[in-house]
Design an enzyme around this catalytic site. Structure first.
Site, PDB file in Angstrom:
ATOM      1  N   HIS A  57       0.825  -1.204   0.000  1.00  0.00           N
ATOM      2  CA  HIS A  57       0.000   0.000   0.000  1.00  0.00           C
ATOM      3  C   HIS A  57       0.866   1.264   0.000  1.00  0.00           C
ATOM      4  O   HIS A  57       0.580   2.247  -0.688  1.00  0.00           O
ATOM      5  CB  HIS A  57      -0.922  -0.043   1.221  1.00  0.00           C
ATOM      6  CG  HIS A  57      -1.661   1.220   1.476  1.00  0.00           C
ATOM      7  ND1 HIS A  57      -1.253   2.134   2.419  1.00  0.00           N
ATOM      8  CD2 HIS A  57      -2.774   1.748   0.900  1.00  0.00           C
ATOM      9  CE1 HIS A  57      -2.092   3.165   2.426  1.00  0.00           C
ATOM     10  NE2 HIS A  57      -3.022   2.958   1.518  1.00  0.00           N
ATOM     11  N   GLU A  96       2.168   1.846  -3.407  1.00  0.00           N
ATOM     12  CA  GLU A  96       1.101   2.409  -4.245  1.00  0.00           C
ATOM     13  C   GLU A  96       1.066   3.937  -4.112  1.00  0.00           C
ATOM     14  O   GLU A  96       1.033   4.674  -5.095  1.00  0.00           O
ATOM     15  CB  GLU A  96      -0.245   1.797  -3.835  1.00  0.00           C
ATOM     16  CG  GLU A  96      -1.468   2.413  -4.508  1.00  0.00           C
ATOM     17  CD  GLU A  96      -2.566   2.732  -3.507  1.00  0.00           C
ATOM     18  OE1 GLU A  96      -2.940   3.917  -3.386  1.00  0.00           O
ATOM     19  OE2 GLU A  96      -3.062   1.790  -2.835  1.00  0.00           O
ATOM     20  N   HIS A  97       1.114   4.415  -2.863  1.00  0.00           N
ATOM     21  CA  HIS A  97       1.129   5.871  -2.645  1.00  0.00           C
ATOM     22  C   HIS A  97       2.331   6.516  -3.333  1.00  0.00           C
ATOM     23  O   HIS A  97       2.203   7.537  -3.998  1.00  0.00           O
ATOM     24  CB  HIS A  97       1.232   6.170  -1.136  1.00  0.00           C
ATOM     25  CG  HIS A  97      -0.087   6.260  -0.444  1.00  0.00           C
ATOM     26  ND1 HIS A  97      -0.472   7.375   0.259  1.00  0.00           N
ATOM     27  CD2 HIS A  97      -1.114   5.388  -0.350  1.00  0.00           C
ATOM     28  CE1 HIS A  97      -1.682   7.179   0.775  1.00  0.00           C
ATOM     29  NE2 HIS A  97      -2.086   5.975   0.432  1.00  0.00           N
ATOM     30  N   GLU A 116      -4.303   8.139   7.362  1.00  0.00           N
ATOM     31  CA  GLU A 116      -5.225   7.218   6.676  1.00  0.00           C
ATOM     32  C   GLU A 116      -5.575   6.054   7.619  1.00  0.00           C
ATOM     33  O   GLU A 116      -6.733   5.671   7.755  1.00  0.00           O
ATOM     34  CB  GLU A 116      -4.581   6.696   5.383  1.00  0.00           C
ATOM     35  CG  GLU A 116      -5.519   5.817   4.568  1.00  0.00           C
ATOM     36  CD  GLU A 116      -4.915   5.335   3.253  1.00  0.00           C
ATOM     37  OE1 GLU A 116      -3.734   5.654   2.967  1.00  0.00           O
ATOM     38  OE2 GLU A 116      -5.632   4.642   2.502  1.00  0.00           O
TER      39      GLU A 116
END
Lengths: 428, 428
Positions: free
Chosen positions: B67, B70-71, B142
């Site tokens: 993840h 991905e950012h 997040e």
């Protein structure tokens, strides 16, 4: 490009809007019931959709009604209630697989439309009320839902911001309804309001899919006609309010992330000339991942995962939301308000203006390609009484200049800064 | 380039495997204005232990790294890729799941430039220590946002008490602590191992000419160099068949308790088609008993043990599978007891031919409705392709299902030893 070839016709007691297109494998139907937003009726109107979609005379239990829809290739039925400016709108939505993709005798569409009309006009009833078990159960469910609103911190912060910002205004009522109204509500009172609603609410029916007006019109004449009292219909223009000094409110709950929500008044409404620069302003300010809020609050200062803005078209409001560490409140607030000042001072490029326009146009085109999205756009226009086709909409957006954006930024007033934060930490 | 026609639903797929191993699928839809593209790597949060490309020794990387990667892929040395899409009037996004990381755009203009932007940014990483540090603040917020969401906590709590050690039990984004250990070098190592074209699928759907588009993608890929890549060696801990805990709970500030039952599915040794069959049958059974038309749901709802927040999901993947049911309940213990009994006695129920026909019709209709969405087609086609299934074969597959298939499946489906209960309890 046109928004869509919308064919609108006044029928007995409703307006029928047909949007033929070959893009979908389904036919979508939306029925809209509209009345002015009022504290006295909102709770009843919030409860009605969940009761009405549970049972009809012909299918007197939820299981029977859902079973009948499943037999029609899982035809989807849903209903909800929402504020649109100072109007309250009930929406009943149905999506049916187009007959041409099915190996069936007879028309699925016809059977589905009949069920939808029964949901609206022939609810299961006991005496002068709805089925009492359904009434009691749904009342209980709504009570529960209102109680649980705190569990979703983002929507809770929105509701609290509205409570403070629109206190005393029609728009300040809660879309879900109010416990003090719900508790004493009886089945008979609700049913009597229902009868009034189906008589007096303004009703619009939208149909989109691979169908022609000629083929479906008789179906809707047969099942949807009503003897309505349309004399009370008028356009509700939301009240606007000048801000008399902005406010800052901090409330605390047990939570780990603080929710910073800020409300502004735009003094600008759907369909007005300034509505176009408002959209472009919002695009530069916080509407997209390329906007100032995202770039500064998130990318530059790493304070948040999300920082965005959005506007309400019929009440003239604009909101900023961001989820931040409770200790970063002052910094985040300052950065957000500085972004608006920067736009007022013209601190943005021609490129940002152009990109914002292109993003908005893309978003509109994308929404128009979704059956329910298209219907929502057209209904917004219906509500404001200003029908604009897509080409005209895009042309008006293209014409917006930097000075329009600056003027709009100055027109927008800060009303309320609301911070929902942790009980444990955080400066304030 | 291969061409596959699916006449029953009026769709055509063009397909080609590039020299570098990239699998490309095109769905040309000239009636649409929009084009949607999604570029997916077969790499998600569960791929924590593997042998890096060109290395001998196995490594285990920090939780949440897929993840995080991905950012960071959106950030380049001189710019943020979101801006590139913005300049092209498109919108972009990305997501990470247990098994995949996907990058996507939606555009209504400049289609080719947007395709190039998507493919090029994913194939051209730039990670620096400074930008990795900056991202830790953003991702921490997040994670905190999800920490405040009781539904999310309930779902992951359930998965966490089903699995003993399999990485599916860890939140996809990792934890605020685990992501602190991520370095620039870790990101490059994961990138080089899992973002090789041979581990990826590009799916484009919308308004373009397929031959021209395939040539465009081919030229783009042929202009880049990639090392030879052997099959990726991933390792997963040996996971017992039984559930990790039979019951578990957390406390948090909620107004209504939440309660769930999780079932660990047996996916070992299942082929793609067997996974599909299990997924469809479990979904149809859950729907039959627990959707609004279902008799179990009706009983739970009428007795007030649950409200309309009740939901269920079932996921069948190569390395793991689970089914989760639950929602808000004011009597969570009684609800879980009743629900468990229902699940365990399900195999004794009789399903009539009529019931089964209705279940199939519903599933077919649901599938046809979903086909309205380019996003659904592209995402699901990719998902099924990675499991060795063709999305457009799903419809005939549903049609071919027999009641006996379902009876056989339900016989071995629910076992108490593979079940867990999980509660989110209000703080006292």
């Amino acid at each position: 490009m046109k928004t869509a070839k919308q064919i609108t016709e006044d029928k007995r007691g409703f307006r029928l809007h047909v949007l033929p297109t070959n893009k979908y494998k389904t036919v979508s139907i939306v029925v809209k019931w509209k009345a002015p937003l009022e504290k006295e009726t909102i709770t009843k109107r919030s409860l009605l959709p969940s009761i009405m979609q549970k049972a009809t005379e012909r299918y007197p239990t939820s299981r029977q009604l859902q079973g009948a829809l499943e037999d029609l290739y899982g035809t989807a039925l849903s209903a909800d209630a929402a504020k649109k400016g100072e109007n309250h709108v009930l929406s009943f939505r149905m999506e049916v697989v187009n007959d041409r993709y099915l190996k069936e005798e007879g028309s699925i569409l016809e059977k589905a439309v009949r069920i939808l009309s029964e949901v609206l006009y022939q609810p299961e009833r006991e005496g002068e009320g709805f089925s009492s078990s359904i009434f009691e159960r749904e009342k209980e469910t709504l009570t529960q839902r209102i109680h649980s609103v705190k569990d979703d911190k983002m929507s809770y912060a929105n509701i609290r911001l509205m409570d403070h910002m629109c206190e005393g205004e029609a728009y300040g009522v809660h879309a879900q309804g109010h416990l003090e109204e719900l508790e004493p509500l009886t089945n008979e009172q609700l049913f009597s309001y229902y009868k009034k609603m189906i008589q007096e609410d303004e009703m619009d029916v939208y149909v989109t899919g691979d169908v022609s007006k000629e083929s479906i019109e008789p179906l809707f004449d047969e099942f949807f006609s009503r003897d309505a009292d349309l004399s009370s219909h008028h356009r509700t223009q939301a009240t606007d309010k000048q801000v008399d000094g902005s406010r800052e409110i901090i409330e605390r709950e047990e939570m780990s992330q603080g929710k910073l929500h800020i409300g502004f008044r735009t003094h600008t409404f759907f369909g007005e000339d300034d509505y176009y620069p408002l959209q472009v302003f919002n695009g530069i300010f916080g509407g997209f991942p390329s906007s100032k809020l995202f770039m500064n609050v998130r990318e530059k200062h790493s304070l948040a995962y999300y920082a965005a803005s959005r506007f309400e078209s019929h009440k003239g409001l604009l909101f900023v939301f961001s989820g931040i560490d409770p200790n970063d409140y002052r910094q985040a607030k300052t950065i957000i308000l500085d972004q608006k000042k920067a736009i007022e001072n013209g601190e943005f490029s021609e490129e940002e203006v152009e990109e914002s326009k292109q993003q908005i146009i893309h978003q509109l085109k994308e929404t128009m390609e979704h059956p329910y999205g298209l219907i929502e756009i057209l209904y917004h226009q219906q509500l404001s009484g200003k029908e604009i086709d897509a080409d005209e909409l895009f042309r008006r957006l293209e014409q917006v200049t930097s000075s329009d954006v600056i003027r709009l930024a100055k027109k927008i007033e800060l009303d309320t800064i609301y911070f929902l934060t942790s009980t444990e930490k955080g400066d304030s | 380039m291969n061409r596959q026609e699916f006449n029953h639903i009026n769709e055509t797929i063009h397909e080609e495997k590039m020299d570098n191993g990239l699998q490309v699928f095109l769905l040309s839809k000239p009636e649409m204005i929009k084009t949607y593209g999604i570029f997916t790597t077969n790499y998600g949060s569960i791929d924590q232990t593997f042998t890096p490309l060109g290395k001998e020794e196995e490594v285990t990387v920090p939780e949440g790294i897929a993840h995080f990667l991905e950012h960071k892929l959106f950030e380049k040395e001189d710019r943020d890729v979101f801006q590139d899409f913005t300049k092209l009037g498109a919108s972009a996004n990305a997501f990470t799941s247990f098994t995949k990381t996907a990058y996507l755009f939606s555009a209504t203009s400049h289609i080719y430039e947007n395709v190039r932007t998507l493919v090029d940014f994913v194939q051209d990483p730039y990670f620096s220590e400074q930008s990795v540090e900056k991202e830790k603040g953003i991702i921490s917020q997040e994670i905190r946002m999800y920490d405040d969401q009781p539904d999310w906590r309930g779902f992951f709590g359930t998965i966490g008490s089903l699995y003993h050690k399999h990485p599916v039990k860890v939140d996809i984004a990792g934890t605020v602590e685990s992501i602190q250990d991520i370095s620039k070098d870790d990101l490059y190592m994961c990138y080089e191992t899992f973002y090789h074209p041979s581990n990826m699928v590009l799916f484009l759907a919308g308004n373009f000419e397929p031959e021209e588009m395939m040539n465009y993608v081919r030229e783009n890929q042929n202009s880049k160099e990639f090392p030879e890549a052997p099959a990726i060696n991933r390792r997963f801990p040996r996971e017992p068949v039984s559930a990790f805990k039979s019951e578990n709970s957390i406390q948090m500030a909620v107004s209504t308790p939440k309660a769930y039952i999780g079932l660990k599915e047996q996916v070992a040794e299942l082929s793609g088609e067997e996974l599909l069959r299990s997924e469809l049958l479990s979904d149809m059974l859950l729907d039959f008993y627990f959707s609004t038309s279902g008799k179990y749901y009706d009983e739970l709802y009428q007795s007030g043990l649950v409200d309309d927040s009740f939901h269920f999901e079932t996921e069948w993947e190569r390395e793991f599978g689970f089914t989760v049911l639950g929602g808000d309940s004011r009597s969570p213990d009684a609800f879980l007891k009743r629900l468990k009994k229902m699940l365990l006695t399900m195999k004794k129920e009789t399903i009539t031919d009529e019931d089964f026909a209705r279940m199939k019709r519903k599933k077919i209709g649901e599938f046809m409705r979903a086909l309205n969405s380019l996003e659904f087609i592209a995402n699901q086609y990719t998902h099924y392709h990675m499991l060795g299934i063709n999305l457009f074969d799903v419809l005939p597959f549903i049609e071919s299902l027999k009641k006996e298939d379902m009876e056989e499946f339900v016989e071995n489906w629910m076992q108490e030893s593979r079940m867990t209960t999980f509660q989110v309890k209000p703080k006292e």
